[in-house]
Scaffold this motif. Sequence first.
Motif, PDB file in Angstrom:
ATOM      1  N   GLU A 140     -25.964 -60.431  49.786  1.00  0.00           N
ATOM      2  CA  GLU A 140     -26.559 -58.943  50.640  1.00  0.00           C
ATOM      3  C   GLU A 140     -25.961 -57.760  49.823  1.00  0.00           C
ATOM      4  O   GLU A 140     -24.799 -57.742  49.672  1.00  0.00           O
ATOM      5  N   ASN A 141     -26.874 -57.016  49.421  1.00  0.00           N
ATOM      6  CA  ASN A 141     -26.390 -55.534  48.825  1.00  0.00           C
ATOM      7  C   ASN A 141     -26.893 -54.479  49.526  1.00  0.00           C
ATOM      8  O   ASN A 141     -27.929 -54.085  49.395  1.00  0.00           O
ATOM      9  N   GLN A 142     -25.900 -53.911  50.304  1.00  0.00           N
ATOM     10  CA  GLN A 142     -26.317 -52.785  51.391  1.00  0.00           C
ATOM     11  C   GLN A 142     -27.621 -53.304  52.430  1.00  0.00           C
ATOM     12  O   GLN A 142     -27.442 -54.508  52.797  1.00  0.00           O
ATOM     13  N   ASP A 143     -28.760 -52.612  52.148  1.00  0.00           N
ATOM     14  CA  ASP A 143     -29.613 -52.835  52.856  1.00  0.00           C
ATOM     15  C   ASP A 143     -30.796 -54.233  52.187  1.00  0.00           C
ATOM     16  O   ASP A 143     -32.034 -54.198  52.894  1.00  0.00           O
ATOM     17  N   ALA A 177     -29.759 -59.096  46.526  1.00  0.00           N
ATOM     18  CA  ALA A 177     -29.517 -58.958  44.914  1.00  0.00           C
ATOM     19  C   ALA A 177     -29.242 -59.978  44.648  1.00  0.00           C
ATOM     20  O   ALA A 177     -28.643 -61.280  45.286  1.00  0.00           O
ATOM     21  N   VAL A 178     -29.584 -60.523  43.119  1.00  0.00           N
ATOM     22  CA  VAL A 178     -29.391 -61.761  42.474  1.00  0.00           C
ATOM     23  C   VAL A 178     -28.304 -61.690  41.286  1.00  0.00           C
ATOM     24  O   VAL A 178     -28.712 -60.915  40.587  1.00  0.00           O
ATOM     25  N   LEU A 179     -27.318 -62.432  41.146  1.00  0.00           N
ATOM     26  CA  LEU A 179     -26.407 -62.478  40.370  1.00  0.00           C
ATOM     27  C   LEU A 179     -26.512 -63.660  39.149  1.00  0.00           C
ATOM     28  O   LEU A 179     -26.545 -64.724  39.854  1.00  0.00           O
ATOM     29  N   LYS A 180     -26.486 -63.358  37.996  1.00  0.00           N
ATOM     30  CA  LYS A 180     -26.109 -64.667  37.133  1.00  0.00           C
ATOM     31  C   LYS A 180     -24.929 -64.238  36.288  1.00  0.00           C
ATOM     32  O   LYS A 180     -24.905 -63.122  35.548  1.00  0.00           O
ATOM     33  N   ILE A 222     -29.191 -59.387  38.172  1.00  0.00           N
ATOM     34  CA  ILE A 222     -30.623 -59.790  37.327  1.00  0.00           C
ATOM     35  C   ILE A 222     -31.599 -59.253  38.359  1.00  0.00           C
ATOM     36  O   ILE A 222     -32.797 -59.169  37.835  1.00  0.00           O
ATOM     37  N   LEU A 223     -31.323 -58.905  39.600  1.00  0.00           N
ATOM     38  CA  LEU A 223     -32.608 -58.462  40.358  1.00  0.00           C
ATOM     39  C   LEU A 223     -31.832 -57.746  41.695  1.00  0.00           C
ATOM     40  O   LEU A 223     -30.677 -58.117  42.239  1.00  0.00           O
ATOM     41  N   LYS A 224     -32.533 -56.930  41.948  1.00  0.00           N
ATOM     42  CA  LYS A 224     -31.982 -56.096  43.168  1.00  0.00           C
ATOM     43  C   LYS A 224     -33.030 -55.297  44.177  1.00  0.00           C
ATOM     44  O   LYS A 224     -33.980 -55.343  43.570  1.00  0.00           O
ATOM     45  N   ASN A 225     -32.727 -54.683  45.387  1.00  0.00           N
ATOM     46  CA  ASN A 225     -33.549 -53.987  46.275  1.00  0.00           C
ATOM     47  C   ASN A 225     -34.743 -55.101  46.530  1.00  0.00           C
ATOM     48  O   ASN A 225     -35.898 -54.445  46.804  1.00  0.00           O
ATOM     49  N   ALA A 226     -34.440 -56.377  47.099  1.00  0.00           N
ATOM     50  CA  ALA A 226     -35.320 -57.215  47.246  1.00  0.00           C
ATOM     51  C   ALA A 226     -35.151 -57.500  48.918  1.00  0.00           C
ATOM     52  O   ALA A 226     -34.077 -57.227  49.452  1.00  0.00           O
ATOM     53  N   SER A 227     -36.464 -57.588  49.552  1.00  0.00           N
ATOM     54  CA  SER A 227     -36.089 -57.834  51.012  1.00  0.00           C
ATOM     55  C   SER A 227     -36.058 -59.370  51.363  1.00  0.00           C
ATOM     56  O   SER A 227     -35.575 -59.822  52.484  1.00  0.00           O
ATOM     57  N   GLN A 228     -36.964 -60.044  50.314  1.00  0.00           N
ATOM     58  CA  GLN A 228     -37.239 -61.522  50.378  1.00  0.00           C
ATOM     59  C   GLN A 228     -37.378 -62.057  49.026  1.00  0.00           C
ATOM     60  O   GLN A 228     -38.177 -61.249  48.384  1.00  0.00           O
TER      61      GLN A 228
END
Length: 394
Positions: free
Chosen positions: A74-77, A80-83, A88-94
Amino acid sequence: MAKTYILILITLICLPIRCCFVVRPKKIFEEPIIAVAVLWDTDTIYIRSNNYLTLTNQDRITNIPVNTLLMVIENQDSIAVLKNNKIILKNASQITFESEGEINIGYNSKTMTAYHNKILIKKGIVHRFPTIHNLTAINILPIEEYLYGVVSSEIGEAKENEYESIKAQAVCARSYTMSLLGQRKDFDIYGSYLYDQEYKGTAREYPLAIKAVNETRGEIMQYKNEPILAQYHACCGGRTTFGRYPYLQPIIDAPNHSRHKKPYCQDSPYFEWNMKIGRDSFESTILKLAGIPYKFRLNPKLEINKKTKRVEYFKFKSDKEYKVSAESFRKALNLRSTFFTCKIKNDSTEIIGHGWGHGIGLCQYGAMAMARQKITYKNILKHYYSNIKFFRAY
Ligand SMILES: [Zn+2]
């Protein structure tokens, strides 16, 4: 001319006959794809596959190499995906993960469970119980594949000579699932026996369960042309109880529902149980559930349902009459069922009980005993569910 008349006449005669024989087409569905919530109330989900993994966020696709450990947080609202601790990815809702192989996910990297097909991770789903964290992982897969796991988890211990009970379990689990399709907003069913049905992905798939699911493919129980919410439990203790629907009637779990015959589940280790607790803790549990903050001696009366023999309430008088539900008492003391009696003595209380579970619908130990007596899965199901019809949905 005469020929024409004869032809018209034959047509007119045959028309009603033909109409009589026209069979209304049955509803034919394709095998449904279902969404099973498998992790919830968490701020971190670990994910890894033994094959290539495709990560999709809206239209953006990222290919993840074999055996790479990712962390979804969970990254604020947003999500995010971490490797290797790098975003490697942020600001996604799904986001969704797909793989040809197994997708392992878990609350931590040490205890992960393997699933097939697709995992959707979504933020902000409202659950039917209070949660602190916001991520939910949902396994999306064809219902029959899901049933391999459910039937294995729910009646996994059944043996070869109890095979008909495994088929009965497969039809129950399929009917239960089909009755919930489209009823909830973000997914169809919880992968836990606490809320729906136990499901542990591909890690728990037993050959007999797979065979039973395959042999009953698409088969469900219906009531008034709708799939039934086929609830089931471990052991009824000799009698089942009422459910919310007309097909969930209390029955005596013995041949011909007869009270003079030996109950099918009588040899279950949970058929009878007992528990001894101090009189003080017995009383303080009831007082606490009644919302009374002080202690006093009480001799509660048990209100027992005549038909099901289950305790419904504890009743006692103080400044007024109090009623405490037996279900809340059962949960507070972790009792196996509400099918019990109490022997209240001066310093202790003995609780003598029967069965394990809510007691609604099919009794798994009873079904296994029926199967050993060569009763078919359809007759097992007709014994536990009233006025149902079998239907092949796809
Ligand atoms: Zn039973």
